[in-house]
Write an enzyme that holds these catalytic residues in place. Structure first.
Site, short mmCIF file in Angstrom:
data_model
loop_
_atom_site.label_atom_id
_atom_site.label_comp_id
_atom_site.label_asym_id
_atom_site.label_seq_id
_atom_site.Cartn_x
_atom_site.Cartn_y
_atom_site.Cartn_z
N SER A 96 0.83 -1.21 0.00
CA SER A 96 0.00 0.00 0.00
C SER A 96 0.86 1.25 0.00
O SER A 96 0.35 2.36 0.18
CB SER A 96 -0.90 0.00 1.23
OG SER A 96 -0.12 -0.17 2.39
N THR B 36 -1.55 3.79 4.57
CA THR B 36 -0.55 4.85 4.52
C THR B 36 0.49 4.71 5.61
O THR B 36 0.14 4.45 6.77
CB THR B 36 -1.26 6.21 4.72
OG1 THR B 36 -2.23 6.35 3.70
CG2 THR B 36 -0.28 7.37 4.69
N THR C 114 1.78 6.87 0.38
CA THR C 114 0.79 5.81 0.15
C THR C 114 0.54 5.61 -1.34
O THR C 114 0.78 6.51 -2.15
CB THR C 114 -0.55 6.19 0.83
OG1 THR C 114 -1.45 5.08 0.75
CG2 THR C 114 -1.22 7.38 0.18
N ARG D 41 -7.65 9.52 -8.64
CA ARG D 41 -8.14 9.75 -7.27
C ARG D 41 -6.98 10.09 -6.33
O ARG D 41 -5.93 9.46 -6.35
CB ARG D 41 -8.87 8.51 -6.78
CG ARG D 41 -9.43 8.62 -5.36
CD ARG D 41 -8.49 8.05 -4.32
NE ARG D 41 -9.05 8.08 -2.98
CZ ARG D 41 -8.36 7.82 -1.88
NH1 ARG D 41 -7.08 7.51 -1.95
NH2 ARG D 41 -8.92 7.88 -0.69
N GLY E 158 -6.20 10.87 -2.16
CA GLY E 158 -6.75 10.83 -0.80
C GLY E 158 -6.21 11.97 0.04
O GLY E 158 -5.75 12.99 -0.46
N ASP E 159 -6.27 11.77 1.34
CA ASP E 159 -5.83 12.80 2.28
C ASP E 159 -4.30 12.89 2.41
O ASP E 159 -3.76 13.93 2.76
CB ASP E 159 -6.40 12.49 3.67
CG ASP E 159 -5.93 11.13 4.18
OD1 ASP E 159 -5.93 10.16 3.39
OD2 ASP E 159 -5.55 11.02 5.36
N THR F 170 -4.46 8.06 8.82
CA THR F 170 -4.58 6.96 7.87
C THR F 170 -6.04 6.54 7.82
O THR F 170 -6.83 6.90 8.70
CB THR F 170 -3.67 5.78 8.28
OG1 THR F 170 -3.77 4.75 7.28
CG2 THR F 170 -4.05 5.20 9.63
N GLY F 171 -6.38 5.80 6.78
CA GLY F 171 -7.77 5.40 6.64
C GLY F 171 -8.39 6.06 5.42
O GLY F 171 -7.68 6.58 4.56
N GLY G 107 -9.37 8.36 3.04
CA GLY G 107 -8.92 9.74 2.90
C GLY G 107 -10.04 10.73 2.69
O GLY G 107 -9.97 11.87 3.17
N1 ASP Z 1 -5.42 7.62 3.62
C1 ASP Z 1 -5.13 6.83 2.45
C2 ASP Z 1 -5.94 7.30 1.31
O1 ASP Z 1 -7.10 7.58 1.47
C3 ASP Z 1 -5.32 5.38 2.66
C4 ASP Z 1 -5.07 4.83 4.04
O2 ASP Z 1 -4.29 5.33 4.80
O3 ASP Z 1 -5.72 3.83 4.41
O4 ASP Z 1 -5.43 7.32 0.21
#
Ligand code: ASP
Length: 357
Positions: A112, A214, A232, A242, A244-245, A265-266, A268
């Site tokens: 990832s 991430t 990430t 796309r 993310g955050d 993380t998570g 985004g």
């Molecule tokens: N935050 C990351 C994203 O949305 C992914 C992750 O950290 O799970 O791209």
């Protein structure tokens, strides 16, 4: 509403008038015996402004810190080990961050992040990263292909360009100009997974709670200076383009040397919605501990789900935070979020507490 005839004339308050006004106020202040600090407030001059005028250094003095690194997920343990020698030898948090994140980016089994990251639904491995130092210098790359170490390219954007963010082909072009090697980031295992996914090609942008993602790393060096970075490949099989955050300063990462450093993380999209990392820093600025601040940001994300009538059952969000005193916070929406802590005495993975069962 003002009509043409009764529109009040704009008051032209020139610099000269302003100075005269302030002088008059000053006299008044002396007459009524206001202390000079009170007058400074009236005139808009802060103590910092006055110090600057006198040529005084305004930066508050910092205590020497005990070096520490906190990094998202289990892979943080190895990344911390790669970063630690720099801090141990008295180096800068920024350098440690870059070294630690590079370790994870270079590992093809971490699917990832960086080389070996999962592709988007069209088969492109597109990488996002950003970095921030103790002075507020920032650099970021988004949706960049063919370069294995986006964290280092983000640092080059920060240090060698007048910009803070480069995207797509422009980011790759800049990286190549800076001497980064072009590589094929799609390793056979990721390619196989993608081809498997293509059989159904169901576009369900859901982040599996077991399968994150991430690398976000925040660190304090021996001078007490804070820095952070994240990197990430984003959500697996995302739409091409796309973002993310993670590469967005304020969302996936934020550092304020006097207040704290935070990364996320998570999913985004949800972190961006509340400008997550900046939000955590601001909670700390207003007195919250790193733990309380992470909790408040996760609750704010939950509240946005509720407000929008959306289900969060397949979503995971996690924040980690440190402050200059060396306190650590970590909190997630759901169980399963881990983070790695490295100090002079500790090298371990911890489980974050969470909001929802
Ligand atoms: N935050 C990351 C994203 O949305 C992914 C992750 O950290 O799970 O791209």
């Amino acid at each position: 509403m003002a009509t043409k005839n009764n529109t009040p004339k704009k008051q032209h308050f020139s610099m000269n008038n302003r100075r005269k006004f302030i002088k008059q106020l000053s006299g008044l202040a002396a007459l009524v015996g206001l202390p000079s600090a009170g007058f400074a407030a009236i005139s808009g001059l802060t103590q910092g402004d006055k110090d600057k005028k006198k040529g005084n250094k305004t930066a508050p003095k910092r205590k020497l810190g005990a070096p520490m690194i906190v990094t998202t997920w289990n892979f943080g343990l190895q990344a911390n080990e790669a970063a630690w020698p720099t801090l141990q030898q008295g180096g800068k948090a920024l350098d440690a961050i870059e070294q630690g994140i590079r370790q994870c980016e270079n590992d093809p089994t971490e699917r990832s992040v960086g080389y070996g990251g999962r592709p988007d639904r069209d088969g492109h491995v597109t990488l996002d990263a950003c970095i921030m130092d103790e002075k507020g210098n920032i650099g970021s790359v988004v949706c960049m292909e063919h370069i294995a170490n986006p964290i280092s390219v983000a640092r080059a954007v920060m240090e060698k360009t007048p910009h803070v963010m480069l995207a797509g082909e422009g980011a790759t072009q800049f990286a190549v100009e800076q001497g980064f090697e072009k590589v094929n980031l799609l390793v056979p295992d990721s390619e196989r997974e993608w081809k498997e996914w293509l059989k159904k090609a169901e576009y369900t942008p859901v982040i599996n709670i077991e399968n994150h993602d991430t690398i976000g790393m925040i660190a304090m060096d021996g001078k007490g200076d804070l820095s952070g970075g994240c990197s990430t490949s984003g959500m697996a099989f995302k739409m091409h383009g796309r973002i993310g955050d993670s590469p967005i300063i304020g969302a996936g990462l934020y550092v304020d040397n006097e207040v704290g450093a935070v990364t996320a993380t998570g999913q985004g999209e949800e972190v961006i919605r509340v400008v997550g990392s900046f939000r955590v820093v601001e909670e700390m600025r207003h007195g919250a501990s790193p733990q309380e601040a992470c909790e408040q940001a996760v609750k704010a994300i939950r509240d946005k789900f509720v407000l929008r009538g959306k289900d969060w059952s397949n979503t995971q969000i996690g924040f980690i935070a440190i402050n200059p005193q060396g306190d650590i916070g970590a909190y997630a929406l759901r169980p399963g979020f881990t983070y790695a802590v490295k100090t002079g005495d500790v090298a371990e993975v911890r489980k974050a507490s969470y909001l929802l069962d």
